[in-house]
Design a protein around this motif. Sequence first.
Motif, PDB file in Angstrom:
ATOM      1  N   PRO A  33      30.896   1.367  83.926  1.00  0.00           N
ATOM      2  CA  PRO A  33      30.898   1.329  85.391  1.00  0.00           C
ATOM      3  C   PRO A  33      32.102   0.622  86.014  1.00  0.00           C
ATOM      4  O   PRO A  33      32.684   1.107  86.989  1.00  0.00           O
ATOM      5  CB  PRO A  33      29.596   0.588  85.719  1.00  0.00           C
ATOM      6  N   LEU A  34      32.508  -0.533  85.459  1.00  0.00           N
ATOM      7  CA  LEU A  34      33.631  -1.270  86.030  1.00  0.00           C
ATOM      8  C   LEU A  34      34.931  -0.479  85.905  1.00  0.00           C
ATOM      9  O   LEU A  34      35.739  -0.432  86.847  1.00  0.00           O
ATOM     10  CB  LEU A  34      33.774  -2.631  85.356  1.00  0.00           C
ATOM     11  N   PHE A  75      33.034  -4.469 100.283  1.00  0.00           N
ATOM     12  CA  PHE A  75      33.232  -3.117  99.756  1.00  0.00           C
ATOM     13  C   PHE A  75      33.185  -3.124  98.236  1.00  0.00           C
ATOM     14  O   PHE A  75      32.513  -2.285  97.610  1.00  0.00           O
ATOM     15  CB  PHE A  75      34.564  -2.554 100.250  1.00  0.00           C
ATOM     16  N   SER A  76      33.908  -4.059  97.624  1.00  0.00           N
ATOM     17  CA  SER A  76      33.963  -4.120  96.165  1.00  0.00           C
ATOM     18  C   SER A  76      32.582  -4.359  95.567  1.00  0.00           C
ATOM     19  O   SER A  76      32.177  -3.688  94.604  1.00  0.00           O
ATOM     20  CB  SER A  76      34.919  -5.233  95.725  1.00  0.00           C
ATOM     21  N   ILE A  77      31.835  -5.303  96.119  1.00  0.00           N
ATOM     22  CA  ILE A  77      30.497  -5.600  95.622  1.00  0.00           C
ATOM     23  C   ILE A  77      29.589  -4.379  95.740  1.00  0.00           C
ATOM     24  O   ILE A  77      28.863  -4.028  94.798  1.00  0.00           O
ATOM     25  CB  ILE A  77      29.890  -6.793  96.383  1.00  0.00           C
ATOM     26  N   SER A  78      29.659  -3.703  96.881  1.00  0.00           N
ATOM     27  CA  SER A  78      28.780  -2.551  97.139  1.00  0.00           C
ATOM     28  C   SER A  78      29.037  -1.413  96.159  1.00  0.00           C
ATOM     29  O   SER A  78      28.106  -0.868  95.555  1.00  0.00           O
ATOM     30  CB  SER A  78      28.977  -2.053  98.568  1.00  0.00           C
ATOM     31  N   ILE A  79      30.303  -1.054  95.985  1.00  0.00           N
ATOM     32  CA  ILE A  79      30.622   0.110  95.162  1.00  0.00           C
ATOM     33  C   ILE A  79      30.392  -0.183  93.677  1.00  0.00           C
ATOM     34  O   ILE A  79      29.997   0.703  92.909  1.00  0.00           O
ATOM     35  CB  ILE A  79      32.072   0.584  95.428  1.00  0.00           C
ATOM     36  N   ILE A  80      30.597  -1.446  93.271  1.00  0.00           N
ATOM     37  CA  ILE A  80      30.343  -1.814  91.871  1.00  0.00           C
ATOM     38  C   ILE A  80      28.851  -1.729  91.559  1.00  0.00           C
ATOM     39  O   ILE A  80      28.441  -1.137  90.547  1.00  0.00           O
ATOM     40  CB  ILE A  80      30.870  -3.231  91.579  1.00  0.00           C
ATOM     41  N   GLN A 196      36.019  -6.100  78.937  1.00  0.00           N
ATOM     42  CA  GLN A 196      34.600  -6.019  78.623  1.00  0.00           C
ATOM     43  C   GLN A 196      34.095  -4.587  78.437  1.00  0.00           C
ATOM     44  O   GLN A 196      33.032  -4.381  77.852  1.00  0.00           O
ATOM     45  CB  GLN A 196      33.776  -6.692  79.739  1.00  0.00           C
ATOM     46  N   GLY A 197      34.810  -3.620  78.962  1.00  0.00           N
ATOM     47  CA  GLY A 197      34.352  -2.237  78.909  1.00  0.00           C
ATOM     48  C   GLY A 197      35.093  -1.423  77.875  1.00  0.00           C
ATOM     49  O   GLY A 197      35.540  -1.940  76.846  1.00  0.00           O
TER      50      GLY A 197
END
Length: 293
Positions: A33-34, A75-80, A196-197
């Motif tokens: 996801p990230l 915005f960043s928090i929402s889309i993540i 991490q990904g």
Amino acid sequence: MSKLQANCLLLLAAAFWGFGNVAQKTVLDHLDPLSAVGMRCLIAGLMAVPLTMLEWGGKFGPGYWMSLIKVSILFSISIIIQQVSYLDTSVTNASFLVSTATVMTPLAAWFLVGERPTAIGGLAAAMTLAGVLLLSGGLTASFSQGDLAAILSAACYALWMVELGRHMQTHGAPVATAAAQFLGAAVITLPLGFLQGNLSLAAISDAGPELAVLGIFSTGAAFGIQTLAQRFTSASHAAVIVSAESVFGAVGAAIFLGERLSPTGAVGAAVVFGSITLLSLTTDKISKPAVAD
């Protein structure tokens, strides 16, 4: 730009989001996801940066930078969180649950900026909630962690829409705002995706078609349109109109995945479009905050 034109642009943004829902799910077959958020936002940011030349020379008022940072972080928090929710929920459930921002946004606007909901706006929000519930089939399955993440994402989007509306009506500069949001999210997520990904050139190549859809249309065009349009309409109205994403998502699933709407779902889609039409035709002015910042 008139309010009707702004509402039509928001409907176009909802179409981009809705048709992009399939790509938002299938991109997770290749990227975490990230990394997916980082790459789609990087693509969108690179699209927006050259256009910021159109706004060079503008003078920003007091509080501009703090407001821009606040909008970009939300915005960043929402889309993540929204992207993470797709790990453990269906496209249909996610579309409905994120659309509950329709109801959360007027409440957030009331508490944060003193924008009192109108009777028509409240009716449209209630109609939209009922419509997307019918469209989703009622969410008969038990709630998963992904469903809870989608609800949290909706709450964050509600806060973001309110702050975005306040920022745009006070400072303007929609292209610079869009670019800051996209590049800010990319800067936050890409290093984490690498560490991490599974971010790699091979994974990016495999996810190329999905990233193109998400980066160009679902992020660059859609969020850019919303950023521009919210200078001319209220956050509450914007929330109702962009909730049409759930309808366009169902249409996209029918076209690309062979899914078909049930009779109940068709009624829900009609109710959503009815609420959007009702709200789009209203001509009330944007409410101003009760107390100045």
